[in-house]
Design a protein around this motif. Sequence first.
Motif, short mmCIF file in Angstrom:
data_model
loop_
_atom_site.label_atom_id
_atom_site.label_comp_id
_atom_site.label_asym_id
_atom_site.label_seq_id
_atom_site.Cartn_x
_atom_site.Cartn_y
_atom_site.Cartn_z
N PHE A 206 4.64 0.88 -12.49
CA PHE A 206 4.29 0.01 -11.69
C PHE A 206 5.38 -0.77 -11.78
N VAL A 207 5.96 -0.81 -12.99
CA VAL A 207 6.54 -1.73 -13.33
C VAL A 207 8.08 -1.41 -13.55
N VAL B 288 12.81 -4.08 -24.98
CA VAL B 288 12.29 -3.38 -23.52
C VAL B 288 11.13 -2.36 -23.41
N CYS B 289 11.55 -2.01 -23.98
CA CYS B 289 10.85 -0.45 -24.29
C CYS B 289 9.67 -0.73 -25.60
N ARG B 290 9.63 -1.37 -26.15
CA ARG B 290 8.02 -1.97 -27.06
C ARG B 290 7.37 -2.63 -25.85
N LEU B 291 7.64 -3.74 -25.27
CA LEU B 291 7.89 -4.18 -23.86
C LEU B 291 6.38 -3.00 -23.23
N LEU B 292 7.41 -2.28 -22.58
CA LEU B 292 7.12 -1.02 -21.99
C LEU B 292 5.57 -0.11 -22.22
N CYS B 293 5.89 0.15 -24.27
CA CYS B 293 4.63 0.59 -25.09
C CYS B 293 4.14 0.41 -24.80
N GLU B 294 3.56 -1.01 -24.25
CA GLU B 294 2.08 -2.02 -24.34
C GLU B 294 1.24 -1.08 -23.20
N LEU B 295 2.06 -0.86 -22.48
CA LEU B 295 1.47 -0.89 -20.98
C LEU B 295 0.46 0.92 -21.21
#
Length: 84
Positions: A72-73, A58-65
């Motif tokens: 927003f997410v 989850v953290c890796r995905l958030l860091c891509e944004l």
Amino acid sequence: MQMIETNDIFNLLHNAVESKNLGKKISQNDMAKHLGISMRTYQDWRLGNSKPQAAIAVCRLLCELDDDDVLFVIKKMKKLIGVN
């Protein structure tokens, strides 16, 4: 690329929640209850004895944004979870 450990994530988040509450300390037991897990599990996460792999994903995905997209997410997640 520097790796972040799950205990780093949980320690950062625990401290951020305390800061949000004007520095009022939150016990590991209270945080565990809030998360719906046992205190032992939460302690293991904070100490790095147990590493929930979903947290890193989850953290890796958030860091891509971008920052605006992360916000927003998170706002959408809060609505879905029912947190004000």
